[in-house]
Scaffold this active site. Structure first.
Site, PDB file in Angstrom:
ATOM      1  CG  LEU A 111      -2.001  -1.164   1.238  1.00  0.00           C
ATOM      2  CD1 LEU A 111      -2.797  -0.931   2.443  1.00  0.00           C
ATOM      3  CD2 LEU A 111      -2.892  -1.075   0.189  1.00  0.00           C
ATOM      4  N   GLY A 112       2.159   1.031   0.571  1.00  0.00           N
ATOM      5  CA  GLY A 112       2.966   2.495   0.678  1.00  0.00           C
ATOM      6  C   GLY A 112       4.288   1.992   1.302  1.00  0.00           C
TER       7      GLY A 112
ATOM      8  CG  PHE B 138       7.162   3.902   8.071  1.00  0.00           C
ATOM      9  CD1 PHE B 138       6.285   2.880   7.930  1.00  0.00           C
ATOM     10  CD2 PHE B 138       6.635   4.832   7.186  1.00  0.00           C
ATOM     11  CE1 PHE B 138       5.421   2.663   6.826  1.00  0.00           C
ATOM     12  CE2 PHE B 138       6.018   4.961   6.213  1.00  0.00           C
ATOM     13  CZ  PHE B 138       5.131   3.817   6.184  1.00  0.00           C
TER      14      PHE B 138
ATOM     15  CB  VAL C   9       1.578   0.195   4.852  1.00  0.00           C
ATOM     16  CG1 VAL C   9       0.189  -0.248   5.347  1.00  0.00           C
ATOM     17  CG2 VAL C   9       2.151   1.301   5.873  1.00  0.00           C
TER      18      VAL C   9
ATOM     19  CG  ASP D 297       3.472  13.446  11.607  1.00  0.00           C
ATOM     20  OD1 ASP D 297       3.454  14.605  11.107  1.00  0.00           O
ATOM     21  OD2 ASP D 297       3.685  12.381  11.125  1.00  0.00           O
TER      22      ASP D 297
ATOM     23  CE  LYS E  10       2.488  12.759   7.485  1.00  0.00           C
ATOM     24  NZ  LYS E  10       3.852  13.047   7.038  1.00  0.00           N
ATOM     25  N   PRO E  11      -2.942  15.506   6.269  1.00  0.00           N
ATOM     26  CG  PRO E  11      -3.560  16.919   4.636  1.00  0.00           C
ATOM     27  CD  PRO E  11      -2.494  16.944   5.645  1.00  0.00           C
TER      28      PRO E  11
END
Length: 486
Positions: A213-214, A218, A221, A328, A330-331
């Site tokens: 997914l991304g 870090f 996912v 954190d 944010k959109p």
């Protein structure tokens, strides 16, 4: 007799009794049916006026013409004997029997508790003598030969940090994670299900790229199917910062709220690999929806409901004891389910907030957390974290949602969105003209809502002293009139 006619001495004593351990909140929420937000408003208003919250509650409730007998019966259901005795002189004599009945009931419960305590003491003794339940999670993992995230660092962690002053963002020379292993095991980790690593490999088709997914610094996912449930599997990189994030999310992302992404469990793979398993949200992130415009741009009604949900989630975090600063907002960290209900995700920078009169315990970070375009000047200068940081970030997101402009754009004279909008307003540009181009001029346009969103965004991004609380923001949003989508 009505509640607003209570004699002064009785009213004062009743307030003292119900202020103790915040008993008034149970009275307000369970019996008087005030919402959590109304209770928070009562508490903050009473604090601002330096008065008893119970006094303010009774005054507010009394405006609807309630009798003392109603209050007496609520307190009886709460089993608050001291409060009943306080009201005894001003209620009907037939209600005195309830005081006698409650006394007998409490005496019986006290005897039963004494027996239970004796049994508990015996069980506690058994556990101290080697019961498996008395063994900390870290120790059990080591004894079973299972790998730990950066085990050497965890074993050398400092045990001197108190739960009430946890700062997850400072590390000492001995590579402490900012929280003791005892705190992790006894307060948090026992509550989180541990998932078999092989099950997650199978759920993601052995970490197939098709399920990715991304990814980022870090880790990655993946989308997965686990126990007939679609999940998002967060596979963290095996390094110090990601191990810190793993522990931080394990400890802090356990709050249950409709607008907070739930953590289902964790897993530990080979070579200290750390994995978090969360709810999968098919709506993607708010960032993706603002950029992609597919299948259709978000309507104003949808934008409003998304931001109201985010405000509700942040208000919940900020009104906990102690409050939690997300750090954190944010959109990209606002995720949407199939009905576009928002859930706040990524607690990798979250910090518990403790504030004393001398300000010594206000969390400070040596390292910048969060995404800098969404962070206020006071944090960028001195790294002091307060709930006002989240309010500022929320305000910047409000500007993005209203305009669909990027938060930072090197092609603009003023690269930061907040500064860009302030410059345009100085030039006399109408705020309504900044509406998302996908809506501007169409039948779905709403100059009034665009103006309102930008106004709230600018209010949230004022200097720290002038910035509203999340309660103020939520109430302002909650009172707005929003058109219903056809």
């Amino acid at each position: 007799m009505y509640t607003n006619e209570l004699p002064y001495e009785i009213n004062r004593e009743l307030c003292r009794l119900l202020d103790y351990k915040n008993s008034w909140k149970n009275l307000a929420g369970i019996w008087m049916e005030y919402s959590p937000f109304e209770i928070t408003y009562i508490e903050q208003t009473a604090q601002g006026q330096e008065r008893s919250p119970t006094e303010y509650l009774l005054q507010k409730w009394g405006q609807d013409i309630h009798k003392v007998e109603e209050l007496f019966l609520y307190l009886y259901k709460m089993k608050h004997l001291s409060a009943l005795l306080c009201l005894k002189p001003v209620v009907r004599k037939d209600l005195h029997r309830k005081i006698i009945k409650l006394k007998k009931s409490l005496n019986t419960m006290e005897k039963e508790n004494e027996i239970d305590n004796e049994v508990s003491l015996q069980k506690s003794s058994d556990q101290t003598n080697g019961s498996i339940r008395s063994i900390p999670w870290i120790v059990k993992q080591i004894e079973m030969g299972e790998p730990l995230p950066n085990t050497a660092s965890l074993q050398s962690v400092s045990l001197s940090i108190n739960y009430n002053s946890i700062n997850f963002n400072e590390t000492s020379s001995s590579e402490t994670y900012g929280i003791s292993t005892d705190e992790i095991t006894s307060r948090h980790v026992f509550d989180i299900p541990k998932i078999n690593y092989e099950e997650l490999k199978e759920a993601t088709d052995n970490w197939s790229k098709e399920n990715l997914l991304g990814s980022g610094g870090f880790g990655q996912v993946f989308k997965g199917e686990w126990k007939h449930l679609t999940v998002a599997v967060k596979r963290l990189s095996n390094n110090h910062d990601c191990n810190k994030e793993f522990i931080r999310e394990m400890c802090l992302n356990q709050y249950r709220h409709d607008n907070i992404l739930p953590l289902y469990g964790y897993s530990l793979g080979g070579a200290g690999e750390c994995i978090l398993v969360c709810q999968y949200l098919p709506g993607g992130s708010l960032l993706h929806r603002l950029k992609s415009r597919t299948p259709t741009p978000l309507t104003w009604s949808q934008r409003y409901n998304i931001m109201l949900g985010v405000a509700r989630g942040l208000l919940y975090l900020h009104t906990m004891k102690p409050p939690l600063i997300h750090g954190d907002i944010k959109p990209g960290n606002i995720l949407l389910d199939g009905n576009l209900m928002p859930k706040i995700g990524d607690f990798g920078t979250a910090t518990l907030y403790t504030k004393k009169l001398n300000h010594e315990n206000i969390p400070k970070t040596k390292k910048l957390i969060g995404s800098w375009p969404y962070l206020p000047g006071e944090y960028l200068r001195d790294r002091t974290l307060t709930p006002a940081v989240d309010v500022f970030s929320f305000g910047v997101v409000m500007l993005e949602v209203a305009t669909a402009l990027p938060v930072i754009d090197q092609s603009r004279n003023q690269q930061l969105l907040l500064v860009h909008i302030k410059e345009l307003l100085k030039e006399g540009v109408d705020m309504a003209s900044l509406e998302d181009p996908a809506l501007l001029g169409s039948e779905h346009a709403s100059p009034a809502l665009c103006h309102a969103f930008i106004s709230i965004g600018l209010h949230c991004t004022k200097s720290m002293q002038l910035r509203p609380t999340m309660l103020d923001v939520f109430m302002e949003l909650d009172e707005m009139e929003i058109p219903v989508d056809n």
